[in-house]
Write a protein that holds these residues in place. Structure first.
Motif, PDB file in Angstrom:
ATOM      1  N   ASN A 185     -20.356  27.459   2.761  1.00 19.20           N
ATOM      2  CA  ASN A 185     -21.712  28.138   2.401  1.00 19.20           C
ATOM      3  C   ASN A 185     -21.559  29.840   2.245  1.00 19.20           C
ATOM      4  O   ASN A 185     -21.713  30.440   3.429  1.00 19.20           O
ATOM      5  N   PRO A 186     -20.956  30.045   1.119  1.00 18.23           N
ATOM      6  CA  PRO A 186     -20.883  31.549   1.133  1.00 18.23           C
ATOM      7  C   PRO A 186     -21.948  32.559   0.847  1.00 18.23           C
ATOM      8  O   PRO A 186     -22.945  32.022   0.305  1.00 18.23           O
ATOM      9  N   PRO A 187     -21.845  33.793   0.913  1.00 17.12           N
ATOM     10  CA  PRO A 187     -23.034  34.826   0.322  1.00 17.12           C
ATOM     11  C   PRO A 187     -23.279  34.337  -1.007  1.00 17.12           C
ATOM     12  O   PRO A 187     -22.289  34.291  -1.870  1.00 17.12           O
ATOM     13  N   TYR A 188     -24.540  34.222  -1.623  1.00  9.75           N
ATOM     14  CA  TYR A 188     -24.693  33.962  -2.828  1.00  9.75           C
ATOM     15  C   TYR A 188     -26.107  34.638  -3.629  1.00  9.75           C
ATOM     16  O   TYR A 188     -26.591  34.335  -4.495  1.00  9.75           O
ATOM     17  N   ILE A 189     -26.410  35.855  -2.812  1.00  9.39           N
ATOM     18  CA  ILE A 189     -27.674  36.564  -3.038  1.00  9.39           C
ATOM     19  C   ILE A 189     -27.061  37.699  -3.976  1.00  9.39           C
ATOM     20  O   ILE A 189     -26.270  38.435  -3.634  1.00  9.39           O
ATOM     21  N   ALA A 190     -27.889  38.078  -5.019  1.00  7.75           N
ATOM     22  CA  ALA A 190     -27.580  39.432  -5.707  1.00  7.75           C
ATOM     23  C   ALA A 190     -27.629  40.778  -4.658  1.00  7.75           C
ATOM     24  O   ALA A 190     -28.758  40.539  -3.931  1.00  7.75           O
ATOM     25  N   GLU A 191     -26.694  41.650  -4.641  1.00 11.61           N
ATOM     26  CA  GLU A 191     -27.036  42.757  -3.840  1.00 11.61           C
ATOM     27  C   GLU A 191     -28.153  43.526  -3.909  1.00 11.61           C
ATOM     28  O   GLU A 191     -28.595  44.253  -3.144  1.00 11.61           O
ATOM     29  N   ASP A 192     -28.812  43.414  -5.192  1.00 11.13           N
ATOM     30  CA  ASP A 192     -30.144  44.262  -5.183  1.00 11.13           C
ATOM     31  C   ASP A 192     -31.405  43.278  -5.286  1.00 11.13           C
ATOM     32  O   ASP A 192     -32.365  43.822  -5.526  1.00 11.13           O
ATOM     33  N   ASP A 193     -31.274  42.122  -4.726  1.00 20.06           N
ATOM     34  CA  ASP A 193     -32.280  41.168  -4.527  1.00 20.06           C
ATOM     35  C   ASP A 193     -33.195  41.971  -3.366  1.00 20.06           C
ATOM     36  O   ASP A 193     -33.018  41.844  -2.443  1.00 20.06           O
ATOM     37  N   PRO A 194     -34.623  41.900  -3.887  1.00 21.52           N
ATOM     38  CA  PRO A 194     -35.542  42.620  -3.065  1.00 21.52           C
ATOM     39  C   PRO A 194     -35.729  41.571  -1.725  1.00 21.52           C
ATOM     40  O   PRO A 194     -36.327  42.181  -0.710  1.00 21.52           O
ATOM     41  N   HIS A 195     -35.491  40.527  -1.886  1.00 21.63           N
ATOM     42  CA  HIS A 195     -35.683  39.444  -0.595  1.00 21.63           C
ATOM     43  C   HIS A 195     -34.972  39.962   0.667  1.00 21.63           C
ATOM     44  O   HIS A 195     -35.205  39.619   1.762  1.00 21.63           O
ATOM     45  N   LEU A 196     -33.599  40.708   0.252  1.00 20.74           N
ATOM     46  CA  LEU A 196     -32.807  41.125   1.255  1.00 20.74           C
ATOM     47  C   LEU A 196     -33.803  41.945   2.376  1.00 20.74           C
ATOM     48  O   LEU A 196     -33.118  42.170   3.505  1.00 20.74           O
ATOM     49  N   GLU A 197     -34.528  42.710   1.696  1.00 23.75           N
ATOM     50  CA  GLU A 197     -35.178  43.571   2.700  1.00 23.75           C
ATOM     51  C   GLU A 197     -36.678  43.033   3.068  1.00 23.75           C
ATOM     52  O   GLU A 197     -37.483  43.883   3.508  1.00 23.75           O
ATOM     53  N   GLN A 198     -36.885  41.727   3.258  1.00 23.03           N
ATOM     54  CA  GLN A 198     -37.945  41.260   3.650  1.00 23.03           C
ATOM     55  C   GLN A 198     -37.804  40.091   4.676  1.00 23.03           C
ATOM     56  O   GLN A 198     -36.527  39.498   4.761  1.00 23.03           O
ATOM     57  N   GLY A 199     -38.594  39.774   5.601  1.00 20.37           N
ATOM     58  CA  GLY A 199     -38.618  38.758   6.596  1.00 20.37           C
ATOM     59  C   GLY A 199     -37.365  38.942   7.326  1.00 20.37           C
ATOM     60  O   GLY A 199     -36.843  39.835   7.819  1.00 20.37           O
ATOM     61  N   ARG A 202     -33.861  40.529   6.987  1.00 20.92           N
ATOM     62  CA  ARG A 202     -33.398  42.117   7.231  1.00 20.92           C
ATOM     63  C   ARG A 202     -32.550  42.183   8.224  1.00 20.92           C
ATOM     64  O   ARG A 202     -31.816  43.240   8.542  1.00 20.92           O
ATOM     65  N   HIS A 203     -32.359  41.256   9.332  1.00 23.31           N
ATOM     66  CA  HIS A 203     -31.864  41.177  10.343  1.00 23.31           C
ATOM     67  C   HIS A 203     -30.543  40.377  10.489  1.00 23.31           C
ATOM     68  O   HIS A 203     -29.565  40.396  11.516  1.00 23.31           O
ATOM     69  N   GLU A 204     -30.297  39.643   9.370  1.00 26.46           N
ATOM     70  CA  GLU A 204     -28.998  38.971   9.294  1.00 26.46           C
ATOM     71  C   GLU A 204     -28.006  39.745   8.547  1.00 26.46           C
ATOM     72  O   GLU A 204     -28.171  40.663   7.766  1.00 26.46           O
ATOM     73  N   LEU A 209     -24.787  37.367   3.198  1.00 30.02           N
ATOM     74  CA  LEU A 209     -25.661  36.829   2.364  1.00 30.02           C
ATOM     75  C   LEU A 209     -25.680  37.146   1.148  1.00 30.02           C
ATOM     76  O   LEU A 209     -25.916  36.505  -0.070  1.00 30.02           O
ATOM     77  N   ALA A 210     -25.242  38.624   0.725  1.00 29.41           N
ATOM     78  CA  ALA A 210     -25.176  39.185  -0.710  1.00 29.41           C
ATOM     79  C   ALA A 210     -23.837  39.303  -1.143  1.00 29.41           C
ATOM     80  O   ALA A 210     -22.849  39.441  -0.194  1.00 29.41           O
ATOM     81  N   SER A 211     -23.550  38.875  -2.474  1.00 28.01           N
ATOM     82  CA  SER A 211     -22.252  38.810  -3.051  1.00 28.01           C
ATOM     83  C   SER A 211     -22.140  39.324  -4.564  1.00 28.01           C
ATOM     84  O   SER A 211     -22.372  38.469  -5.223  1.00 28.01           O
ATOM     85  N   GLY A 212     -22.089  40.689  -4.670  1.00 27.20           N
ATOM     86  CA  GLY A 212     -22.106  41.182  -6.024  1.00 27.20           C
ATOM     87  C   GLY A 212     -23.404  41.368  -6.782  1.00 27.20           C
ATOM     88  O   GLY A 212     -24.465  41.064  -6.248  1.00 27.20           O
TER      89      GLY A 212
END
Length: 281
Positions: A185-199, A202-204, A209-212
């Motif tokens: 279960n690798p990181p698979y979220i885009a690095e500029d995805d706004p969800h990374l700064e939400q909920g 933000r703390h994980e 989470l992010a990969s390229g």
């Protein structure tokens, strides 16, 4: 004097319109009291002592500030296991249990097999498989020494002995080794995805989470390198984002995997792609 009922109601109100304010308040109060949620139901008119109320208030303030409940409690249930979690590891998600189910369908229960879990984090996938397949030899791999320390503690706490640990980036510590099944279960979220700064995200750990730019960098490497680390007929299973199914299937095809398919999670979203290495070298 505030009762258990009062504290839960007040906590849920302060948490506002989140995903589960009532549940979060109950979990935090139970933790502060050293009790279960079942105990809360039977003791709603009890008046907790001042120290427990103060601890609950501190936990509530941290949750309101955005800290995930799992980190505040220091634990999260996954499969049949209770796993310690902390900010060094990703919080195990229910959808990842689908990957475990699919892996178990492919692994015989009555003979020895070798399994690798890449990017193990808390050890969720590796430990769930090892627990259900006691004849399997499972290797849990992670680039983070902190994450591996958490995974080791979880193995000890759950008394799972048929799992070993290796530190390194994906297949890097596995030179010359081949497995019957590799899961990740690798990181698979885009690095500029706004969800990374939400909920909770933000703390994980961002690296889990992010990969390229498109979220596929880790998946590209895992799928491309997997054939060299699978026995003929061995399986690769990876979790990915619900909109990445076709892209991941294309990666499997480019790596000459057979029987490639994508399975859906409980919310009917494409979630896990798997494929088999050819039987012939």
């Amino acid at each position: 004097m505030r009762t258990v009922r009062d504290l839960i109601d007040d906590g849920a109100s302060r948490l506002g319109a989140g995903d589960s304010p009532q549940l979060d308040a109950e979990l935090l109060l139970a933790h502060a009291l050293g009790r279960s949620r079942t105990w809360l139901v039977a003791h709603r008119d009890d008046v907790p002592d001042a120290d427990a109320v103060a601890q609950f208030g501190q936990l509530l303030a941290r949750r309101i500030a955005g800290e995930p409940v799992a980190y505040l409690l220091g634990a999260r249930g996954f499969w049949s296991l209770e796993l310690a979690v902390e900010p060094a590891v990703l919080i195990p998600r229910p959808e990842t249990e689908r990957l475990v189910e699919l892996a178990l369908d492919l692994l015989p229960a009555d003979r020895e097999v070798e399994v690798a879990d890449l990017g193990t984090g808390s050890g969720a996938i590796a430990l769930a498989i090892a627990c259900e397949r006691p004849h399997a030899r499972v290797l849990a791999v992670d680039a983070s020494a902190e994450a591996l320390a958490v995974a080791r503690r979880n193995a000890e706490a759950n008394r799972i002995a048929n799992v070993a640990f290796a530190e390194g980036d994906w297949f890097s510590p596995l030179a010359g080794r081949r497995f019957d099944l590799v899961a990740s279960n690798p990181p698979y979220i885009a690095e500029d995805d706004p969800h990374l700064e939400q909920g909770d995200l933000r703390h994980e750990p961002r690296g889990a989470l992010a990969s390229g730019a498109d979220g596929l960098d880790a998946l590209r490497r895992i799928v491309a390198e997997a054939p060299a680390h699978l026995r003929p007929g061995g399986w690769l299973l990876v979790e990915h984002g619900f909109a990445q199914g076709q892209a991941v299937r294309d990666l499997f095809a480019a790596a000459a995997f057979e029987a490639v398919t994508t399975e859906r999670d409980l919310e009917d979203r494409e979630r896990v792609t798997l494929g088999r290495r050819a039987e012939q070298e």
